[in-house]
Design a protein around this motif. Structure first.
Motif, PDB file in Angstrom:
ATOM      1  N   GLY A  65       0.832  -1.199   0.000  1.00  0.00           N
ATOM      2  CA  GLY A  65       0.000   0.000   0.000  1.00  0.00           C
ATOM      3  C   GLY A  65       0.861   1.242   0.000  1.00  0.00           C
ATOM      4  O   GLY A  65       1.947   1.265  -0.581  1.00  0.00           O
ATOM      5  N   LYS A  66       0.407   2.268   0.691  1.00  0.00           N
ATOM      6  CA  LYS A  66       1.125   3.554   0.697  1.00  0.00           C
ATOM      7  C   LYS A  66       2.494   3.429   1.353  1.00  0.00           C
ATOM      8  O   LYS A  66       2.682   2.618   2.273  1.00  0.00           O
ATOM      9  CB  LYS A  66       0.275   4.625   1.367  1.00  0.00           C
ATOM     10  CG  LYS A  66      -0.123   4.320   2.783  1.00  0.00           C
ATOM     11  CD  LYS A  66      -1.230   5.257   3.283  1.00  0.00           C
ATOM     12  CE  LYS A  66      -2.533   5.003   2.564  1.00  0.00           C
ATOM     13  NZ  LYS A  66      -3.670   5.775   3.136  1.00  0.00           N
ATOM     14  N   ASP A  92      -3.417   2.969   7.518  1.00  0.00           N
ATOM     15  CA  ASP A  92      -2.442   2.897   6.438  1.00  0.00           C
ATOM     16  C   ASP A  92      -1.887   1.482   6.292  1.00  0.00           C
ATOM     17  O   ASP A  92      -1.347   1.132   5.241  1.00  0.00           O
ATOM     18  CB  ASP A  92      -1.273   3.844   6.718  1.00  0.00           C
ATOM     19  CG  ASP A  92      -1.736   5.278   6.916  1.00  0.00           C
ATOM     20  OD1 ASP A  92      -2.472   5.779   6.059  1.00  0.00           O
ATOM     21  OD2 ASP A  92      -1.371   5.868   7.952  1.00  0.00           O
ATOM     22  N   ALA A  93      -1.991   0.690   7.344  1.00  0.00           N
ATOM     23  CA  ALA A  93      -1.479  -0.675   7.326  1.00  0.00           C
ATOM     24  C   ALA A  93      -2.262  -1.525   8.308  1.00  0.00           C
ATOM     25  O   ALA A  93      -2.777  -1.033   9.317  1.00  0.00           O
ATOM     26  CB  ALA A  93       0.004  -0.709   7.681  1.00  0.00           C
ATOM     27  N   ILE A  94      -2.340  -2.819   7.996  1.00  0.00           N
ATOM     28  CA  ILE A  94      -2.971  -3.803   8.876  1.00  0.00           C
ATOM     29  C   ILE A  94      -1.935  -4.888   9.156  1.00  0.00           C
ATOM     30  O   ILE A  94      -1.328  -5.429   8.230  1.00  0.00           O
ATOM     31  CB  ILE A  94      -4.216  -4.438   8.225  1.00  0.00           C
ATOM     32  CG1 ILE A  94      -5.235  -3.370   7.815  1.00  0.00           C
ATOM     33  CG2 ILE A  94      -4.856  -5.443   9.178  1.00  0.00           C
ATOM     34  CD1 ILE A  94      -6.403  -3.927   7.006  1.00  0.00           C
ATOM     35  N   LEU A 120      -8.338  -3.622  -0.056  1.00  0.00           N
ATOM     36  CA  LEU A 120      -6.985  -3.196   0.322  1.00  0.00           C
ATOM     37  C   LEU A 120      -6.369  -2.294  -0.741  1.00  0.00           C
ATOM     38  O   LEU A 120      -5.806  -1.231  -0.434  1.00  0.00           O
ATOM     39  CB  LEU A 120      -6.090  -4.417   0.533  1.00  0.00           C
ATOM     40  CG  LEU A 120      -6.389  -5.266   1.771  1.00  0.00           C
ATOM     41  CD1 LEU A 120      -5.650  -6.601   1.683  1.00  0.00           C
ATOM     42  CD2 LEU A 120      -6.002  -4.527   3.052  1.00  0.00           C
ATOM     43  N   LEU A 121      -6.494  -2.681  -2.005  1.00  0.00           N
ATOM     44  CA  LEU A 121      -5.879  -1.914  -3.092  1.00  0.00           C
ATOM     45  C   LEU A 121      -6.603  -0.594  -3.315  1.00  0.00           C
ATOM     46  O   LEU A 121      -5.962   0.435  -3.575  1.00  0.00           O
ATOM     47  CB  LEU A 121      -5.871  -2.751  -4.371  1.00  0.00           C
ATOM     48  CG  LEU A 121      -4.982  -4.004  -4.324  1.00  0.00           C
ATOM     49  CD1 LEU A 121      -5.225  -4.873  -5.549  1.00  0.00           C
ATOM     50  CD2 LEU A 121      -3.518  -3.623  -4.200  1.00  0.00           C
ATOM     51  N   ILE A 125      -3.936   0.259   1.322  1.00  0.00           N
ATOM     52  CA  ILE A 125      -3.584  -0.217   2.657  1.00  0.00           C
ATOM     53  C   ILE A 125      -2.574  -1.353   2.559  1.00  0.00           C
ATOM     54  O   ILE A 125      -2.771  -2.316   1.813  1.00  0.00           O
ATOM     55  CB  ILE A 125      -4.832  -0.694   3.422  1.00  0.00           C
ATOM     56  CG1 ILE A 125      -5.811   0.476   3.634  1.00  0.00           C
ATOM     57  CG2 ILE A 125      -4.453  -1.306   4.764  1.00  0.00           C
ATOM     58  CD1 ILE A 125      -7.113   0.070   4.287  1.00  0.00           C
ATOM     59  N   ASN A 126      -1.504  -1.249   3.312  1.00  0.00           N
ATOM     60  CA  ASN A 126      -0.521  -2.324   3.397  1.00  0.00           C
ATOM     61  C   ASN A 126      -1.069  -3.461   4.266  1.00  0.00           C
ATOM     62  O   ASN A 126      -1.651  -3.211   5.329  1.00  0.00           O
ATOM     63  CB  ASN A 126       0.765  -1.816   4.052  1.00  0.00           C
ATOM     64  CG  ASN A 126       1.461  -0.757   3.226  1.00  0.00           C
ATOM     65  OD1 ASN A 126       2.151  -1.066   2.263  1.00  0.00           O
ATOM     66  ND2 ASN A 126       1.271   0.515   3.602  1.00  0.00           N
TER      67      ASN A 126
END
Length: 281
Positions: A65-66, A92-94, A120-121, A125-126
Motif C-alpha cells: 500500500g502507501k 495505512d497498514a494492517i 486493500l488496493l 492499505i498495506n
C-alpha cells in the motif's frame, strides 16, 4: 473509537487501555507522525526473525500500500470484516497473524479473495502478516502472551519448531484448569478429562495445534491446551490419561499480534488500534 457498525457487524470490541482482556495494549496517539513502510517492515523482521521458520505462507508484506504509515490496525485474521473496520479507521497498514496467502491454496483471484484484495488496493492499505514467527516470540508471541495471561511461566518447549510451551502449575484437576481458562478468555472451552488427577504440568500451543498433543504428552504434560480439537485427540486423551482442552483458535491468538503492533507503534511513534473481530472458532 467505536467498532464499525454497518457492514462489519462482527466487530466485537475495540480495546483502549493497556493490559486489558482480551488483547493488551491498543491505541497510541502521535498526531502527525509516520514511518516508512520499509522501516516498519525491517523492525518487524528484526523482532520476529521470520527467516528462522519453515512456514505455511509468506511472512512480511503481503499486499503493498502507501509508502508512509501513520496509523496501524492489528487483528487476528485478514478477513473482510477487519479490512472494512480498518478502512473506517483510516488505517495505512494492517498487521495480522493470519494473512491472505497460504501454501497449496488456489491461486485464482476470485470471490472472497478478490473482494478482500479489492478493498486493500482501493484504499492503498498495506497488509503485513506474520504466522509462526508471531506464535514463537518469547515475550510478545501468542504462546508467551497466552501463558502470561493465564499466569504460567514457560520453562520448556516442545513440538514442531519448538513452538509449544510447558509450565509447572497447581490445579486440583483438569476441570478446574478449564474453568480458569474460560474465565480468563471469556469463552467456553472443550474439555476431554480422562480422570480427576491433579494437573502439575501444563503444555500449550495457541491456534490449531491439536497435532502437537502427542509431543505434549512426551514432554510430561498432565494437560494440553490449544485452540482446536480434532476427532483423534479425544481417543488419545482417554487412552493416555492426559487432559485435552480446546479453548478456541481465535481466542488463544488475540494477544501476540496486538502486543507486537503496540511495540511497533511505540518504537516508531505511530498510532495503533487493535480490532477484535468476533469469532467463535
Amino acid at each position: 473509537m467505536a467498532c464499525l457498525q454497518a457492514r462489519s457487524r462482527q466487530c466485537k470490541r475495540v480495546l483502549s487501555r493497556t493490559n486489558s482482556t482480551p488483547a493488551g495494549l491498543v491505541l497510541r496517539h502521535n498526531a502527525g507522525m509516520s514511518t516508512a513502510r520499509t522501516t516498519l517492515l525491517q523492525s518487524l523482521d528484526d523482532l520476529l526473525q521470520p527467516e528462522r521458520f519453515k512456514d505455511y505462507g509468506p511472512n512480511g508484506l503481503q499486499v503493498e500500500g502507501k509508502p508512509q504509515i501513520a496509523r496501524l490496525v492489528s487483528g487476528v485474521t485478514a478477513s473482510r470484516a477487519l479490512i472494512e473496520a480498518a478502512i473506517a479507521q483510516n488505517a495505512d497498514a494492517i498487521l495480522v497473524h493470519h494473512g491472505l496467502f497460504w501454501r497449496g491454496q488456489d491461486g485464482r483471484i476470485t470471490g472472497w479473495m478478490k473482494e478482500r484484495l479489492r478493498l486493500l488496493l482501493a484504499h492503498d492499505i498495506n497488509l503485513l502478516a506474520y504466522h509462526l514467527p508471531l506464535d514463537a516470540h518469547p515475550e510478545l508471541g501468542n504462546n508467551a502472551r497466552l501463558g502470561q495471561l493465564l499466569g504460567w511461566t514457560c520453562d520448556a518447549h516442545f513440538g514442531e519448531q519448538a513452538l509449544g510451551c510447558v509450565a509447572t502449575v497447581d490445579y486440583d484437576n483438569a476441570q478446574s484448569l478449564a474453568q480458569h481458562i474460560e474465565q480468563v478468555l471469556g469463552r467456553s472451552a472443550t474439555l476431554v478429562q480422562p480422570d480427576a488427577r491433579p494437573v502439575r504440568r501444563v503444555a500449550w500451543c495457541s491456534g490449531g495445534a491439536q497435532s502437537y498433543f502427542e509431543a505434549a504428552i512426551a514432554a510430561g504434560a498432565d494437560a494440553f491446551v490449544t485452540g482446536e480439537i480434532s476427532e483423534p485427540q479425544t481417543h488419545l486423551a482417554r487412552e493416555m490419561g492426559v487432559a485435552f482442552i480446546a479453548a478456541g483458535h481465535h481466542a488463544t491468538e488475540r494477544y501476540g499480534v496486538a502486543a507486537v503492533a503496540a511495540q511497533m507503534a511505540a518504537q516508531h511513534g505511530i498510532e495503533h488500534l487493535f480490532i477484535d473481530i468476533d469469532n467463535p472458532a
